[in-house]
Every structure is written in C-alpha cells, then in structure tokens.
Design a protein around this motif. Structure first.
Motif, PDB file in Angstrom:
ATOM      1  N   GLU A 213     -26.914  45.205  23.657  1.00  0.00           N
ATOM      2  CA  GLU A 213     -25.647  44.463  23.646  1.00  0.00           C
ATOM      3  C   GLU A 213     -24.959  44.608  24.996  1.00  0.00           C
ATOM      4  N   ASN A 214     -24.447  43.483  25.494  1.00  0.00           N
ATOM      5  CA  ASN A 214     -23.793  43.427  26.798  1.00  0.00           C
ATOM      6  C   ASN A 214     -23.051  42.104  26.933  1.00  0.00           C
ATOM      7  N   PRO A 215     -22.212  41.953  27.962  1.00  0.00           N
ATOM      8  CA  PRO A 215     -21.624  40.642  28.222  1.00  0.00           C
ATOM      9  C   PRO A 215     -22.709  39.661  28.690  1.00  0.00           C
ATOM     10  N   TYR A 216     -22.453  38.375  28.538  1.00  0.00           N
ATOM     11  CA  TYR A 216     -23.398  37.342  28.984  1.00  0.00           C
ATOM     12  C   TYR A 216     -23.843  37.565  30.424  1.00  0.00           C
ATOM     13  N   GLU A 217     -22.884  37.891  31.274  1.00  0.00           N
ATOM     14  CA  GLU A 217     -23.176  38.023  32.701  1.00  0.00           C
ATOM     15  C   GLU A 217     -24.235  39.086  32.956  1.00  0.00           C
ATOM     16  N   VAL A 218     -24.130  40.206  32.277  1.00  0.00           N
ATOM     17  CA  VAL A 218     -25.091  41.299  32.451  1.00  0.00           C
ATOM     18  C   VAL A 218     -26.457  40.901  31.893  1.00  0.00           C
ATOM     19  N   ILE A 219     -26.441  40.215  30.773  1.00  0.00           N
ATOM     20  CA  ILE A 219     -27.688  39.788  30.130  1.00  0.00           C
ATOM     21  C   ILE A 219     -28.481  38.855  31.034  1.00  0.00           C
ATOM     22  N   VAL A 220     -27.778  37.946  31.715  1.00  0.00           N
ATOM     23  CA  VAL A 220     -28.466  36.985  32.579  1.00  0.00           C
ATOM     24  C   VAL A 220     -28.839  37.600  33.915  1.00  0.00           C
ATOM     25  N   SER A 221     -27.908  38.318  34.542  1.00  0.00           N
ATOM     26  CA  SER A 221     -28.191  38.878  35.874  1.00  0.00           C
ATOM     27  C   SER A 221     -29.345  39.866  35.839  1.00  0.00           C
ATOM     28  N   ASN A 222     -29.555  40.515  34.678  1.00  0.00           N
ATOM     29  CA  ASN A 222     -30.660  41.473  34.550  1.00  0.00           C
ATOM     30  C   ASN A 222     -31.845  40.905  33.769  1.00  0.00           C
ATOM     31  N   TYR A 225     -32.596  38.479  28.602  1.00  0.00           N
ATOM     32  CA  TYR A 225     -32.943  37.422  27.639  1.00  0.00           C
ATOM     33  C   TYR A 225     -34.423  37.073  27.689  1.00  0.00           C
ATOM     34  N   GLU A 226     -35.096  37.408  28.806  1.00  0.00           N
ATOM     35  CA  GLU A 226     -36.525  37.098  28.927  1.00  0.00           C
ATOM     36  C   GLU A 226     -37.366  37.840  27.883  1.00  0.00           C
ATOM     37  N   GLN A 227     -36.856  38.966  27.427  1.00  0.00           N
ATOM     38  CA  GLN A 227     -37.602  39.789  26.465  1.00  0.00           C
ATOM     39  C   GLN A 227     -37.088  39.627  25.032  1.00  0.00           C
ATOM     40  N   GLN A 228     -36.217  38.635  24.795  1.00  0.00           N
ATOM     41  CA  GLN A 228     -35.589  38.476  23.488  1.00  0.00           C
ATOM     42  C   GLN A 228     -35.635  37.026  23.020  1.00  0.00           C
ATOM     43  N   ASP A 229     -35.825  36.856  21.718  1.00  0.00           N
ATOM     44  CA  ASP A 229     -35.906  35.513  21.138  1.00  0.00           C
ATOM     45  C   ASP A 229     -34.539  34.948  20.763  1.00  0.00           C
ATOM     46  N   TYR A 230     -33.587  35.860  20.496  1.00  0.00           N
ATOM     47  CA  TYR A 230     -32.287  35.414  20.005  1.00  0.00           C
ATOM     48  C   TYR A 230     -31.138  36.133  20.731  1.00  0.00           C
ATOM     49  N   ILE A 284     -24.739  30.770  29.479  1.00  0.00           N
ATOM     50  CA  ILE A 284     -25.207  30.256  28.190  1.00  0.00           C
ATOM     51  C   ILE A 284     -26.276  29.184  28.395  1.00  0.00           C
ATOM     52  N   LYS A 285     -26.036  28.310  29.373  1.00  0.00           N
ATOM     53  CA  LYS A 285     -27.012  27.257  29.666  1.00  0.00           C
ATOM     54  C   LYS A 285     -28.331  27.861  30.140  1.00  0.00           C
ATOM     55  N   THR A 286     -28.250  28.882  30.989  1.00  0.00           N
ATOM     56  CA  THR A 286     -29.465  29.554  31.480  1.00  0.00           C
ATOM     57  C   THR A 286     -30.264  30.130  30.322  1.00  0.00           C
ATOM     58  N   ILE A 287     -29.567  30.755  29.394  1.00  0.00           N
ATOM     59  CA  ILE A 287     -30.225  31.369  28.237  1.00  0.00           C
ATOM     60  C   ILE A 287     -30.868  30.304  27.352  1.00  0.00           C
ATOM     61  N   GLU A 288     -30.128  29.239  27.077  1.00  0.00           N
ATOM     62  CA  GLU A 288     -30.648  28.164  26.222  1.00  0.00           C
ATOM     63  C   GLU A 288     -31.847  27.471  26.871  1.00  0.00           C
ATOM     64  N   ASP A 289     -31.757  27.260  28.187  1.00  0.00           N
ATOM     65  CA  ASP A 289     -32.855  26.597  28.905  1.00  0.00           C
ATOM     66  C   ASP A 289     -34.126  27.439  28.889  1.00  0.00           C
ATOM     67  N   SER A 290     -33.973  28.750  28.738  1.00  0.00           N
ATOM     68  CA  SER A 290     -35.135  29.647  28.727  1.00  0.00           C
ATOM     69  C   SER A 290     -35.880  29.602  27.395  1.00  0.00           C
ATOM     70  N   GLY A 291     -35.227  29.045  26.363  1.00  0.00           N
ATOM     71  CA  GLY A 291     -35.836  28.999  25.049  1.00  0.00           C
ATOM     72  C   GLY A 291     -35.284  30.040  24.094  1.00  0.00           C
ATOM     73  N   THR A 292     -34.475  30.954  24.604  1.00  0.00           N
ATOM     74  CA  THR A 292     -33.827  31.942  23.740  1.00  0.00           C
ATOM     75  C   THR A 292     -32.751  31.230  22.921  1.00  0.00           C
ATOM     76  N   GLN A 293     -32.761  31.421  21.609  1.00  0.00           N
ATOM     77  CA  GLN A 293     -31.826  30.729  20.717  1.00  0.00           C
ATOM     78  C   GLN A 293     -30.524  31.508  20.591  1.00  0.00           C
ATOM     79  N   ILE A 294     -29.407  30.800  20.696  1.00  0.00           N
ATOM     80  CA  ILE A 294     -28.093  31.425  20.529  1.00  0.00           C
ATOM     81  C   ILE A 294     -27.611  31.186  19.097  1.00  0.00           C
ATOM     82  N   ILE A 295     -27.277  32.276  18.415  1.00  0.00           N
ATOM     83  CA  ILE A 295     -26.831  32.208  17.021  1.00  0.00           C
ATOM     84  C   ILE A 295     -25.340  32.508  16.937  1.00  0.00           C
ATOM     85  N   THR A 296     -24.594  31.601  16.336  1.00  0.00           N
ATOM     86  CA  THR A 296     -23.169  31.814  16.082  1.00  0.00           C
ATOM     87  C   THR A 296     -22.996  32.239  14.635  1.00  0.00           C
TER      88      THR A 296
END
Length: 331
Positions: A213-222, A225-230, A284-296
C-alpha cells in the motif's frame, strides 16, 4: 559534515548583520538556508519544497535564499527532525508518519478510512481550530508548522481481485512499521508485514508478499504496478506532507521575514495540492494503460471497513488529545 557546513552558513550573513542573530530586510544572505527531505526529486514533496523556496526568493526580492536537499542527502526522516529541532537544518518537508515518535498527537492522521475524498481531508486539515491545536503540538516539539500538502490517499495493490471485506483475508501486505497501520490491515483480516521499502518490488516479484500500500505516485514511480494485477482504491489514509521550520530559527528572523516565510508556505501548499491532483490523474492512466485493473470499492464495503476500524479509533483516541481528535473530525 554536510550539516555542520550548512549550519555555519546560516549565520554567515553580510557584515551588517545584527548581533542578536536576526537579519534586517535589506541585508543579503551569503549562504542559502537548507531545506531537507528524504523523498526523491520527482515527487509532490519535492514540488512543495521547491515552490516554497521559489516563493521565499520572490517575496523577499532575492534577499532570502533556500536550497532544497532531497533524497536524504541531509539524513533520513528521524535525522532531519532531530537536526531541525536543534536549528541545524531550518526547514524540513516530510510525511507525517515519522513524526509520531516525536509528537504523539500526529497519530491523529493514522485514523483510517475516515474520509470519502481528498478534498474532504483538506477541509478538515485546514480547519482553523484544528490547525491551531496542531501548531501547538509542533511548537511543543521545537518546530513551527507551516502547513500540510498531500499526495492524495494511500491505496492497495494486489494480485487478488478484492471487492468485499472477506477478500482481504489472508493477504500478506507490506506496510510501514507503524502499529496503527498494521492494526488496520489486521482488522480487515489481512496479514501486515513490515518491510524496508527498497525490498518491496522484489518481494512482490518473488511472492514474498502478496500486496502493498502506497500513494499512486509511489506506486508508479517505483513501477510496483508491474508486479500486480489489481489496484484497490482503499483510500485508507491520506498521505499528508508537512512543511516545518525550526522554532528556534524562526524566532531569530524579523517579523517581515517571518511573514514572507508564512506567505510563501501557504502559496506552496496550494500549488502542491493542485499538482498532486494532476499527477494522480496521470498515474491512474499509466496504471490502466499497463493492464492493471483499478477497483473502486462500494460504499457498503467502505462502511463495513469503518465498523471494523472502531477499536483502532478508540486506541488512537487514548493516546491523542481529545480536543485534537474532535477538531479533526469536525469542520
């Protein structure tokens, strides 16, 4: 040695400097005041710090200079807090989590799952009554609080599709070594696992942990999301960023200089929040474009989570001033 050199620079003003350590508005610094951060350059923390430094320079017509040192160049979070309290490093920009050890009332920000939107968080944080109480907390610790920006909410990434409270059960999730953060995940049935951040990517890759768990910014900069499906928008905690100044240092400035510092801090806070919102949309767009699904998560699930968090609220309320908790929860 770096801190000692910077400290020497703090008092090395023009030959007309006053003997009491203050500096009149028409005198020029010979050395820039240091601002320390443990965060990398490409972050809202850095944006906040640089905007503050730029505004101080602008408002003082170039007579007051601040140099930003990111990436723990001047020390990690603990070292920065200690050096700031001593007046060696005048300014620090950092997340509030490391401050709980020094100022227990900052644990109020560890109350999970309270707010539905980051705008709501900002309204509560900016509440004048709350800010006055928190200002006193920082004063008692040897600092002056200049404001809170943020990096939005902390969210969860995982390889399991999570849509109900039961889905959290058994998830081995990396957390910071914070008892309240760990209690939150335990309340959801997950298995919190403190781990050095530098090991998180490999931990996800090798399956040592299931989630983080982290803020979006940390998840993308590091690239986590490449290792996670959701990515699950748990929005469990706001990732607040504080701008603080040594109280001892601040008292040594003239009234005019103090006003410049406070005005610059307010402008920087608003700018950092705007940048955070824009950057989160991009992440969010970077994550979605990678194929990782965002769940609300549904409102129903959020409400169930809040019920499970009642013991955590009670625990924090026992260690934090009741006035501060009340001011944080009301507008």
């Amino acid at each position: 040695m770096m801190v000692l050199a910077l400290t020497a620079g703090l008092t090395a003003c023009s030959g007309n400097g006053k003997t009491d350590g203050t500096q009149s508005a028409d005198e020029v610094q010979r050395y820039a005041w240091p601002l320390g951060s443990s965060s990398p350059e490409d972050t809202v923390t850095q944006i906040y710090a640089e905007k503050f430094a730029d505004e101080v320079d602008r408002l003082s017509d170039g007579k007051m200079k601040i140099t930003v040192y990111p990436n723990s160049v001047l020390g990690g979070d603990r070292e920065l807090l200690e050096s700031c309290k001593d007046g060696d490093i005048p300014f620090v920009v950092q997340n509030t989590a490391p401050q709980v050890t020094f100022m227990k009332d900052t644990a109020v920000f560890d109350m999970p799952a309270l707010f539905d939107s980051i705008d709501e968080v900002r309204e509560h944080v900016d509440n004048p009554r709350f800010m006055k109480l928190m200002q006193q907390v920082y004063n008692d610790g040897g600092y002056e609080l200049l404001g809170y920006a943020d990096q939005g909410f902390r969210v969860m990434t995982t390889n399991k599709k999570i849509e109900s409270l039961a889905d959290f059960k058994g998830q081995k999730i990396r957390t910071m070594e914070n008892s309240y953060h760990m209690a939150y995940w335990k309340a959801l049935g997950a298995s919190p696992t403190p781990m050095t951040f530098s090991e998180v990517y490999i931990g996800l890759q090798q399956g040592t942990i299931d989630a983080q768990e982290n803020p979006y910014e940390v998840i993308v900069s590091n690239k986590l999301y490449e290792q996670q499906d959701y990515l699950v928008e748990t929005n469990h905690l706001p990732h607040l960023i504080s701008l603080i100044v040594s109280e001892e240092f601040m008292k040594g400035l003239t009234d005019e200089q103090q006003q410049i510092i406070r005005e610059a801090a307010e402008t920087a806070k608003q700018y950092a929040r705007e940048q955070s919102d824009e950057r989160i949309a991009s992440k969010i767009k970077t994550i979605e474009d990678s194929g990782t699904q965002i769940i609300t998560l549904s409102d129903e699930v959020h409400e169930q989570i809040r019920k499970e968090c009642q013991p955590i609220y009670e625990s924090i309320e026992k260690s934090v001033s009741s006035d501060i908790v009340d001011a944080y929860l009301t507008q």
